[in-house]
Design an enzyme around this catalytic site. Structure first.
Site, short mmCIF file in Angstrom:
data_model
loop_
_atom_site.label_atom_id
_atom_site.label_comp_id
_atom_site.label_asym_id
_atom_site.label_seq_id
_atom_site.Cartn_x
_atom_site.Cartn_y
_atom_site.Cartn_z
N ARG A 1 0.86 -1.18 0.00
CA ARG A 1 0.00 0.00 0.00
C ARG A 1 0.90 1.23 0.00
NH1 ARG A 1 -3.39 -2.96 -1.49
NH2 ARG A 1 -5.47 -3.31 -0.61
N GLU B 1 -4.05 7.29 -5.22
CA GLU B 1 -4.25 6.59 -6.49
C GLU B 1 -5.57 7.03 -7.12
OE1 GLU B 1 -3.85 2.38 -5.70
OE2 GLU B 1 -1.87 2.65 -4.82
N HIS C 1 -1.23 -0.03 -9.89
CA HIS C 1 -1.80 -0.95 -8.89
C HIS C 1 -2.36 -2.20 -9.58
CE1 HIS C 1 -3.79 -1.24 -4.66
NE2 HIS C 1 -3.52 -2.45 -5.15
C1 DGY Z 1 -5.75 -6.37 -2.71
O1 DGY Z 1 -6.33 -7.43 -2.93
O2 DGY Z 1 -5.72 -5.87 -1.59
C2 DGY Z 1 -5.11 -5.69 -3.86
O3 DGY Z 1 -4.13 -4.80 -3.49
C3 DGY Z 1 -6.17 -4.96 -4.66
O4 DGY Z 1 -6.57 -3.84 -3.94
#
Ligand code: DGY
Length: 319
Positions: free
Chosen positions: A237, A266, A285
């Site tokens: 993250r 994002e 992402h």
């Molecule tokens: C998750 O599954 O947490 C991925 O990062 C997609 O947000």
């Protein structure tokens, strides 16, 4: 009377049909300024909700008195206030496991792309600027045989470390809330202090959930510990990093480069300084974004939701 389900991210057609055969369903492909009010209104009679990529605020849920379960199509649950779920006795289901390998593949592609300058050099070829054998100024650095530092050695961290150990002969060091004996046995991984991890690793790869404790946990202090030749990789993250400190470290060449799939905000703004830096590889992402994996995540999330609404225990509950 059928229970009401709100879907806020489009699902594969057969999974949507499955929900519609059992529940009254209100669906939104995604939520934007134009349909936000309608989404909030639909929650007013919802027993369950399923979706992803949208911060779900307590205000929204205050208007959902019948809700019993939210099922997120993600492993991360940072779009929800877990304390609120506990207070109200709501279930929060998520999708761990099925995305480990796809996410580890993304992380490894960032490791390779940043070390070997793949994006920068591919752009040079596409721009018609490959006019002769490339010189030293465009060489990359080795990946094989280097040291990978995993900050977090859970399911995804272990999948990254397996690739590094078995495929690239890398030395694995890690720091975790508790030691991981399987990783130590299978991957010859060595547990080190957090500080030693930043000092020793050639590739520093945090794989941490975003929580109030991990927010901005990596900043100027950590970047200053890293080797000038080290590369920072983040696909967990963005908010676990102080992005301004990262930009500063990259600009001053305190570190060699970064491979990033996640950002403080994002989508990443087109005028982010990160995009001006040649030593940064940036992805939108895509950690788990393959057809097969996203399908598996949607299936699991739908099953979690159905189990919860039928009064059974969903397989994967974060709360
Ligand atoms: C998750 O599954 O947490 C991925 O990062 C997609 O947000």
């Amino acid at each position: 009377m059928k229970q009401h389900v709100v879907v806020y991210k489009s699902l594969p057609a057969d999974l949507q049909d499955r929900l519609e055969s059992e529940f009254e369903v209100t669906s939104f492909e995604s939520i934007n300024a134009g349909n936000r009010e309608a989404f909030i209104a639909a929650l007013g009679t919802a027993h369950g909700m399923i979706g992803a990529s949208l911060p779900i605020t307590n205000d929204m849920l205050d208007g959902a008195p019948l809700l019993t379960i939210a099922s997120t199509i993600s492993v991360g649950v940072d779009n929800f206030d877990l304390a609120y779920f506990r207070r109200r006795g709501l279930m929060l289901a998520h999708t761990p496991g099925v995305l480990n390998e796809a996410t580890a593949d993304t992380i490894f592609s960032l490791i390779l792309a940043s070390a070997r300058r793949i994006v920068e050099l591919a752009e040079l070829v596409k721009a018609g600027k490959w006019t002769g054998s490339i010189g030293e100024s465009l060489f990359g650095v080795n990946v094989h045989g280097k040291t990978l530092g995993m900050l977090g050695m859970g399911r995804i961290g272990s999948a990254v470390a397996r690739r590094a150990h078995h495929g690239f002969g890398m030395k694995i060091i890690y720091h975790n809330t508790r030691p991981n004996p399987e990783a130590e046995k299978e991957l010859a991984a060595t547990y080190v202090s957090r500080e030693e991890l930043f000092r020793q690793a050639d590739f520093v790869c945090p794989m941490l959930p975003l929580t109030p404790q991990t927010e901005r946990t990596i900043g100027a202090q950590e970047f200053s510990l890293m080797k000038a030749s080290a590369i920072f990789i983040n696909a967990s993250r963005g908010k676990i990093v102080d992005e301004a400190a990262l930009i500063d470290a990259l600009r001053k060449k305190t570190i060699y480069g970064a491979g990033l799939d996640v950002f403080e905000k994002e989508p990443l703004s087109a005028d982010s300084p990160l995009l001006q830096l040649p030593n940064v590889v940036a992805l939108p992402h895509i950690g788990s974004a393959t057809h097969e994996t996203r399908r598996a995540m949607a299936e699991l999330a739908v099953q979690n939701l159905i189990d919860g609404l039928r009064g059974a225990q969903p397989q994967h509950l974060a709360v």
